[in-house]
Motif scaffolding. Structure first.
Motif, PDB file in Angstrom:
ATOM      1  N   VAL A   1      42.553 -40.836  20.968  1.00 25.39           N
ATOM      2  CA  VAL A   1      43.111 -41.275  19.693  1.00 25.39           C
ATOM      3  C   VAL A   1      43.396 -42.764  19.799  1.00 25.39           C
ATOM      4  O   VAL A   1      43.523 -43.309  20.905  1.00 25.39           O
ATOM      5  CB  VAL A   1      44.406 -40.515  19.311  1.00 25.39           C
ATOM      6  CG1 VAL A   1      44.128 -39.050  19.069  1.00 25.39           C
ATOM      7  CG2 VAL A   1      45.480 -40.691  20.359  1.00 25.39           C
ATOM      8  N   GLN A   2      43.492 -43.421  18.673  1.00 25.41           N
ATOM      9  CA  GLN A   2      43.818 -44.837  18.619  1.00 25.41           C
ATOM     10  C   GLN A   2      45.328 -44.998  18.470  1.00 25.41           C
ATOM     11  O   GLN A   2      45.940 -44.348  17.632  1.00 25.41           O
ATOM     12  CB  GLN A   2      43.096 -45.511  17.447  1.00 25.41           C
ATOM     13  CG  GLN A   2      41.585 -45.500  17.576  1.00 25.41           C
ATOM     14  CD  GLN A   2      41.111 -46.333  18.752  1.00 25.41           C
ATOM     15  OE1 GLN A   2      41.491 -47.477  18.916  1.00 25.41           O
ATOM     16  NE2 GLN A   2      40.284 -45.724  19.594  1.00 25.41           N
ATOM     17  N   VAL A   3      45.908 -45.864  19.301  1.00 25.64           N
ATOM     18  CA  VAL A   3      47.340 -46.127  19.275  1.00 25.64           C
ATOM     19  C   VAL A   3      47.552 -47.565  18.810  1.00 25.64           C
ATOM     20  O   VAL A   3      46.984 -48.490  19.402  1.00 25.64           O
ATOM     21  CB  VAL A   3      47.968 -45.940  20.672  1.00 25.64           C
ATOM     22  CG1 VAL A   3      49.444 -46.284  20.655  1.00 25.64           C
ATOM     23  CG2 VAL A   3      47.755 -44.520  21.157  1.00 25.64           C
TER      24      VAL A   3
ATOM     25  N   PRO B   1      51.238 -54.058  19.196  1.00 21.82           N
ATOM     26  CA  PRO B   1      51.454 -55.330  18.494  1.00 21.82           C
ATOM     27  C   PRO B   1      50.217 -56.221  18.460  1.00 21.82           C
ATOM     28  O   PRO B   1      50.083 -57.069  17.589  1.00 21.82           O
ATOM     29  CB  PRO B   1      52.582 -55.984  19.303  1.00 21.82           C
ATOM     30  CG  PRO B   1      53.314 -54.851  19.913  1.00 21.82           C
ATOM     31  CD  PRO B   1      52.254 -53.825  20.219  1.00 21.82           C
ATOM     32  N   LYS B   2      49.285 -56.011  19.401  1.00 21.07           N
ATOM     33  CA  LYS B   2      48.082 -56.852  19.462  1.00 21.07           C
ATOM     34  C   LYS B   2      46.827 -56.164  18.931  1.00 21.07           C
ATOM     35  O   LYS B   2      45.738 -56.682  19.087  1.00 21.07           O
ATOM     36  CB  LYS B   2      47.841 -57.291  20.902  1.00 21.07           C
ATOM     37  CG  LYS B   2      48.896 -58.237  21.421  1.00 21.07           C
ATOM     38  CD  LYS B   2      48.525 -58.712  22.798  1.00 21.07           C
ATOM     39  CE  LYS B   2      49.531 -59.721  23.298  1.00 21.07           C
ATOM     40  NZ  LYS B   2      49.196 -60.217  24.637  1.00 21.07           N
ATOM     41  N   GLY B   3      46.957 -55.000  18.364  1.00 20.52           N
ATOM     42  CA  GLY B   3      45.786 -54.258  17.889  1.00 20.52           C
ATOM     43  C   GLY B   3      45.865 -52.817  18.343  1.00 20.52           C
ATOM     44  O   GLY B   3      46.925 -52.326  18.716  1.00 20.52           O
ATOM     45  N   LYS B   4      44.731 -52.134  18.339  1.00 20.72           N
ATOM     46  CA  LYS B   4      44.710 -50.722  18.707  1.00 20.72           C
ATOM     47  C   LYS B   4      44.139 -50.542  20.108  1.00 20.72           C
ATOM     48  O   LYS B   4      43.273 -51.282  20.535  1.00 20.72           O
ATOM     49  CB  LYS B   4      43.887 -49.923  17.699  1.00 20.72           C
ATOM     50  CG  LYS B   4      44.538 -49.888  16.342  1.00 20.72           C
ATOM     51  CD  LYS B   4      43.819 -48.951  15.417  1.00 20.72           C
ATOM     52  CE  LYS B   4      44.575 -48.913  14.092  1.00 20.72           C
ATOM     53  NZ  LYS B   4      44.143 -47.841  13.247  1.00 20.72           N
ATOM     54  N   LEU B   5      44.655 -49.511  20.788  1.00 20.93           N
ATOM     55  CA  LEU B   5      44.159 -49.109  22.100  1.00 20.93           C
ATOM     56  C   LEU B   5      43.764 -47.642  22.055  1.00 20.93           C
ATOM     57  O   LEU B   5      44.375 -46.848  21.347  1.00 20.93           O
ATOM     58  CB  LEU B   5      45.253 -49.266  23.172  1.00 20.93           C
ATOM     59  CG  LEU B   5      45.614 -50.659  23.632  1.00 20.93           C
ATOM     60  CD1 LEU B   5      46.754 -50.579  24.655  1.00 20.93           C
ATOM     61  CD2 LEU B   5      44.427 -51.357  24.254  1.00 20.93           C
ATOM     62  N   ALA B   6      42.753 -47.276  22.845  1.00 22.80           N
ATOM     63  CA  ALA B   6      42.358 -45.877  22.964  1.00 22.80           C
ATOM     64  C   ALA B   6      43.266 -45.199  23.981  1.00 22.80           C
ATOM     65  O   ALA B   6      43.524 -45.739  25.055  1.00 22.80           O
ATOM     66  CB  ALA B   6      40.903 -45.764  23.392  1.00 22.80           C
ATOM     67  N   LEU B   7      43.773 -44.028  23.611  1.00 19.61           N
ATOM     68  CA  LEU B   7      44.622 -43.234  24.502  1.00 19.61           C
ATOM     69  C   LEU B   7      43.930 -41.903  24.735  1.00 19.61           C
ATOM     70  O   LEU B   7      43.593 -41.199  23.782  1.00 19.61           O
ATOM     71  CB  LEU B   7      45.998 -43.015  23.870  1.00 19.61           C
ATOM     72  CG  LEU B   7      46.959 -42.098  24.619  1.00 19.61           C
ATOM     73  CD1 LEU B   7      47.322 -42.681  25.983  1.00 19.61           C
ATOM     74  CD2 LEU B   7      48.209 -41.856  23.790  1.00 19.61           C
ATOM     75  N   LYS B   8      43.714 -41.557  26.017  1.00 22.78           N
ATOM     76  CA  LYS B   8      43.108 -40.271  26.352  1.00 22.78           C
ATOM     77  C   LYS B   8      44.177 -39.191  26.259  1.00 22.78           C
ATOM     78  O   LYS B   8      45.225 -39.288  26.892  1.00 22.78           O
ATOM     79  CB  LYS B   8      42.507 -40.294  27.754  1.00 22.78           C
ATOM     80  CG  LYS B   8      41.241 -41.095  27.836  1.00 22.78           C
ATOM     81  CD  LYS B   8      40.607 -40.959  29.197  1.00 22.78           C
ATOM     82  CE  LYS B   8      39.327 -41.771  29.229  1.00 22.78           C
ATOM     83  NZ  LYS B   8      38.623 -41.614  30.508  1.00 22.78           N
TER      84      LYS B   8
END
Length: 100
Positions: free
Chosen positions: A30-32, A35-42
């Motif tokens: 999922v995308q989290v 503050p700097k944008g989105k990160l992928a979280l497994k």
């Protein structure tokens, strides 16, 4: 000031992350928001609602230091709506299997 996405606790930020039911059960990504944008979280299989994942260094900066706090991402499982008849039947079958 309050923020619509993040809740701040010291240098740590807290965020609620919607996770589809199928992803919580089977695993996936999922995308989290950060503050700097989105990160992928497994998301591992069989993740429970309310589980919190720590994303180290994705929070607020420590005052006068180069380190940052963490981002704590809380899983909010999203149940499906407007199920088709086939989907309802599959859930009935699952219910029968689980109660056996």
């Amino acid at each position: 000031k309050s923020h619509p996405t993040f809740e701040r606790h010291g240098d740590n930020l807290h965020v609620n992350v919607p996770v589809p039911l199928t992803t919580a059960i089977l695993g996936g990504e999922v995308q989290v928001p950060t503050p700097k944008g989105k990160l992928a979280l497994k998301i591992p299989p069989e993740t429970q609602n309310g589980r919190v994942f720590r994303l180290k260094g994705q929070g607020m900066p420590h005052l006068g230091k180069p380190e940052k706090g963490d981002l704590l991402a809380k899983v909010n499982i999203v149940l499906p709506t407007k199920l088709s008849e086939k989907e309802k039947e599959l859930f009935r079958q699952l219910s029968e299997i689980r109660s056996a």
